[in-house]
Design a protein around this motif. Structure first.
Motif: not given
Length: 286
Positions: A190-195
Motif C-alpha cells: 500500500g505504501k509503495h502504491l501511494i508513492k
C-alpha cells in the motif's frame, strides 16, 4: 505620351514600394544584370545605387541561389511567374533570406525580369522555433507514454500483492504469525502504491508548473535513517543497504523541502536496489 505616362507610373510604384524591387536585364550569355532597384532594396543591401546598378546579379546572391539561377531563368523567359526562396548578400557580407516573386515584364520595346522580394528572416526564425517546439512536444509525448506504460506495470505489482495477501487472509487455518506477515506485506504494498500515485501527481504538477517547494530546517541523520528503514523490508538476500554519516550536531541541520528531498533519495535508492542483483548500495553524507 501614353507610354511615357505608363513608365512614369510604374517608376513611382516601383520606387515607393515597401517590398524590395529589382529590374534585371538579360545580357549576353544568359547572364542578367541589375538595371534598377528601389529604395527598400538599397537599404536592405547597404549599397548606393551607383555601387550596384549595372552589376551582375551574382554580386548579391549566395552560391546556392546562384547555382539555381540558370534553371529558373529559362522558366521566367518562357513567361512563367515563379515564387521561390533565395539568399541575398549585403555589402557587409551578411546574408538574409528572401521570398521572391519573379516574372518577365515588357517596358517599351524591351523585356526585363521584375523581382518583388521580402525579407523572411523573422519568419524563418519562427519556423525554426515551431519545429523545435514540435520536436520537444513529440519527445515529451513519447516520454509520457513510456512513463505511463511503466507506471501501469509498477502499479499492478503492489496491487497484485495487496489482492493476493488479502485472499490469503480470507483462508481458514492461518496462524497469527502468518496473518501478521501478510498484513505487513499488504501495508508495504500500500505504501509503495501511494508513492507511485504521488509520483504521477508530481509529474502532473511539474507539467502545469504548479510544483511548490516548502523549505524548513530539519536534521539530516534521523531523516536518512528513516529512508533506510523504509527499504530494509524490501532488500534482497544478497543485497545490503548501508548508511554512512559523519555529521556533528551543529552540521546536522539542513534547510530544504524534506518531502521533495525524500522523493529524490527514495527514487535513487529504489532504482539502485532494483538493478543490483548482488552486493550493496551505500548512502553517504559527510
Amino acid at each position: 505620351h501614353k507610354l511615357n505616362y505608363t513608365i512614369d507610373k510604374f517608376k513611382t510604384v516601383f520606387d515607393n514600394a515597401k517590398d524590395q524591387m529589382y529590374l534585371l536585364e538579360v545580357k549576353g550569355d544568359r547572364k542578367y544584370f541589375i538595371t534598377d532597384l528601389n529604395q527598400s532594396a538599397l537599404e536592405e543591401l547597404g549599397y548606393s545605387a551607383e555601387e550596384i546598378v549595372d552589376q551582375p546579379i551574382e554580386k548579391i546572391l549566395d552560391e546556392t541561389t546562384t547555382r539555381r539561377r540558370a534553371v529558373r531563368l529559362e522558366k521566367i523567359l518562357r513567361g512563367e511567374q515563379l515564387t521561390f526562396e533565395a539568399v541575398k548578400i549585403r555589402k557587409d557580407g551578411s546574408k538574409f533570406p528572401v521570398e521572391a516573386s519573379v516574372r518577365l515584364v515588357k517596358i517599351g520595346d524591351k523585356e526585363f525580369i521584375h523581382s518583388v522580394e521580402r525579407n523572411i528572416q523573422n519568419r524563418k526564425h519562427y519556423e525554426k522555433e515551431i519545429i523545435r517546439a514540435k520536436i520537444k512536444a513529440e519527445e515529451s509525448d513519447r516520454l509520457k507514454s513510456a512513463f505511463l506504460a511503466n507506471m501501469s506495470h509498477e502499479i499492478r505489482t503492489p496491487m497484485n500483492g495487496i489482492l493476493g495477501f488479502t485472499e490469503l487472509l480470507q483462508t481458514n487455518n492461518i496462524s497469527e504469525e502468518k496473518k501478521t506477515e501478510y498484513l505487513e506485506m499488504i501495508n508495504m504494498s500500500g505504501k509503495h502504491l501511494i508513492k507511485l500515485i504521488n509520483d504521477i501527481i508530481d509529474i502532473s504538477k511539474l507539467e502545469a508548473d504548479k510544483m511548490s517547494i516548502t523549505k524548513r530546517n530539519f536534521k539530516l541523520e534521523p531523516f536518512l535513517q528513516n529512508i533506510i528503514s523504509f527499504f530494509e523490508p524490501l532488500l534482497k538476500d544478497d543485497v545490503k543497504l548501508t548508511l554512512e554519516t559523519d555529521l556533528k550536531d551543529n552540521e546536522d541541520v539542513i534547510l530544504s523541502d524534506d518531502l521533495r528531498l525524500k522523493q529524490v533519495l527514495t527514487n535513487l535508492i529504489g532504482n539502485s536496489l532494483k538493478f543490483t542483483e548482488k552486493g550493496f548500495v551505500h548512502l553517504s553524507c559527510v
